[in-house]
Design a protein around this motif. Structure first.
Motif, PDB file in Angstrom:
ATOM      1  N   PRO A 250       0.821  -1.229   0.000  1.00  0.00           N
ATOM      2  CA  PRO A 250       0.000   0.000   0.000  1.00  0.00           C
ATOM      3  C   PRO A 250       0.849   1.271   0.000  1.00  0.00           C
ATOM      4  N   ASP A 251       1.908   1.274   0.811  1.00  0.00           N
ATOM      5  CA  ASP A 251       2.768   2.449   0.845  1.00  0.00           C
ATOM      6  C   ASP A 251       3.528   2.610  -0.465  1.00  0.00           C
ATOM      7  N   ALA A 252       3.888   1.506  -1.094  1.00  0.00           N
ATOM      8  CA  ALA A 252       4.591   1.568  -2.381  1.00  0.00           C
ATOM      9  C   ALA A 252       3.675   2.149  -3.468  1.00  0.00           C
TER      10      ALA A 252
ATOM     11  N   ALA B  13       4.410   5.580  -5.407  1.00  0.00           N
ATOM     12  CA  ALA B  13       4.443   5.603  -6.876  1.00  0.00           C
ATOM     13  C   ALA B  13       3.468   6.655  -7.413  1.00  0.00           C
ATOM     14  N   ALA B  14       2.288   6.747  -6.820  1.00  0.00           N
ATOM     15  CA  ALA B  14       1.321   7.761  -7.258  1.00  0.00           C
ATOM     16  C   ALA B  14       1.858   9.163  -7.011  1.00  0.00           C
ATOM     17  N   HIS B  15       2.476   9.376  -5.842  1.00  0.00           N
ATOM     18  CA  HIS B  15       3.082  10.686  -5.552  1.00  0.00           C
ATOM     19  C   HIS B  15       4.137  11.040  -6.588  1.00  0.00           C
ATOM     20  N   ARG B  16       4.975  10.059  -6.945  1.00  0.00           N
ATOM     21  CA  ARG B  16       6.041  10.318  -7.919  1.00  0.00           C
ATOM     22  C   ARG B  16       5.458  10.629  -9.302  1.00  0.00           C
ATOM     23  N   LEU B  17       4.433   9.889  -9.702  1.00  0.00           N
ATOM     24  CA  LEU B  17       3.772  10.191 -10.978  1.00  0.00           C
ATOM     25  C   LEU B  17       3.164  11.587 -10.950  1.00  0.00           C
ATOM     26  N   PHE B  18       2.487  11.883  -9.850  1.00  0.00           N
ATOM     27  CA  PHE B  18       1.833  13.183  -9.702  1.00  0.00           C
ATOM     28  C   PHE B  18       2.862  14.310  -9.729  1.00  0.00           C
TER      29      PHE B  18
ATOM     30  N   TYR C 136      -3.275   5.579  -6.838  1.00  0.00           N
ATOM     31  CA  TYR C 136      -3.788   6.060  -5.548  1.00  0.00           C
ATOM     32  C   TYR C 136      -4.915   5.159  -5.049  1.00  0.00           C
ATOM     33  N   ARG C 137      -5.805   4.744  -5.947  1.00  0.00           N
ATOM     34  CA  ARG C 137      -6.942   3.916  -5.564  1.00  0.00           C
ATOM     35  C   ARG C 137      -6.476   2.592  -4.951  1.00  0.00           C
ATOM     36  N   HIS C 138      -5.436   2.009  -5.529  1.00  0.00           N
ATOM     37  CA  HIS C 138      -4.935   0.753  -4.989  1.00  0.00           C
ATOM     38  C   HIS C 138      -4.151   0.950  -3.697  1.00  0.00           C
TER      39      HIS C 138
ATOM     40  N   LEU D 181      -6.716  -0.136   3.525  1.00  0.00           N
ATOM     41  CA  LEU D 181      -7.933  -0.617   4.166  1.00  0.00           C
ATOM     42  C   LEU D 181      -7.838  -2.118   4.444  1.00  0.00           C
ATOM     43  N   LYS D 182      -7.339  -2.880   3.475  1.00  0.00           N
ATOM     44  CA  LYS D 182      -7.214  -4.325   3.661  1.00  0.00           C
ATOM     45  C   LYS D 182      -6.191  -4.660   4.751  1.00  0.00           C
TER      46      LYS D 182
END
Length: 187
Positions: free
Chosen positions: A53-55, A59-64, A85-87, A93-94
């Motif tokens: 989840p943190d990865a 990754a989303a932060h880096r893309l953004f 981000y969704r994943h 949550l999981k």
């Protein structure tokens, strides 16, 4: 080798001496084993799932952060950013469900489910359904005498579940309505 992680939890990691006990590494990873060239990174197989989840979030932060506002690149990478981000959200949550499930089970709480059964339910039945994942977490939190997921977070998860009920909406542009919108994503 047992080592404390940065969170203070114990992680079981395979030592090089225990090679015969290590799980088989998929052929794809053998095809791209580390060389003297710069590499993406290394990881311990045993820690991979706890870090996912943190990865995804990182990754989303880096893309953004790497996208250019105002069109072009930003428009092209919007769906991969949202998908990632969704994943990250789903994985967190999981993870929270599994932590709360283990806590209930290990304290011998009446009616607590076996963690292996809950993990199987998440993988095979609930899968990527954000609303159901949130509801299961809320049930565990309530059983532990804790507050449910906060109202703002729950409202956001409802919006996400409406747009992406099965985890595929951001994978394929055809899953979204054919409208033009402009977004400002808060970081």
């Amino acid at each position: 080798v047992i080592q404390p992680s940065h969170e203070g939890l114990l992680n079981l990691q395979m030592s090089p001496m225990a090679a015969k006990d290590e799980p088989d590494v998929p052929d794809l990873f053998h095809a791209f084993e580390r060389t003297d060239r710069p590499h993406l990174g290394t990881f311990w197989w045993g820690r991979l799932s706890e870090d996912i989840p943190d990865a995804y979030r990182e990754a989303a932060h880096r893309l953004f952060d790497g996208s250019r506002p105002g069109g072009g690149d930003a428009e092209r990478v919007l769906l991969p950013i949202l998908y990632t981000y969704r994943h990250a959200i789903e994985g967190l949550l999981k993870q929270s469900i599994m932590v709360s499930t283990v806590l209930r089970y290990e304290t011998k709480e009446a009616g607590a489910d076996d963690p292996a059964m809950v993990e199987k339910q998440l993988k095979n039945q609930i899968r990527h359904k954000i609303a159901e994942i949130r509801d299961l977490l809320d049930a565990n939190l309530q059983a532990l005498g804790l507050d449910p997921v906060g109202d703002r977070t729950s409202a956001f998860l409802d919006l996400l579940a409406d747009l992406d009920p099965f985890g595929n909406t951001f994978r394929f542009a055809s899953q979204l309505p054919d409208v033009h919108i402009s977004l400002d994503l808060p970081r």
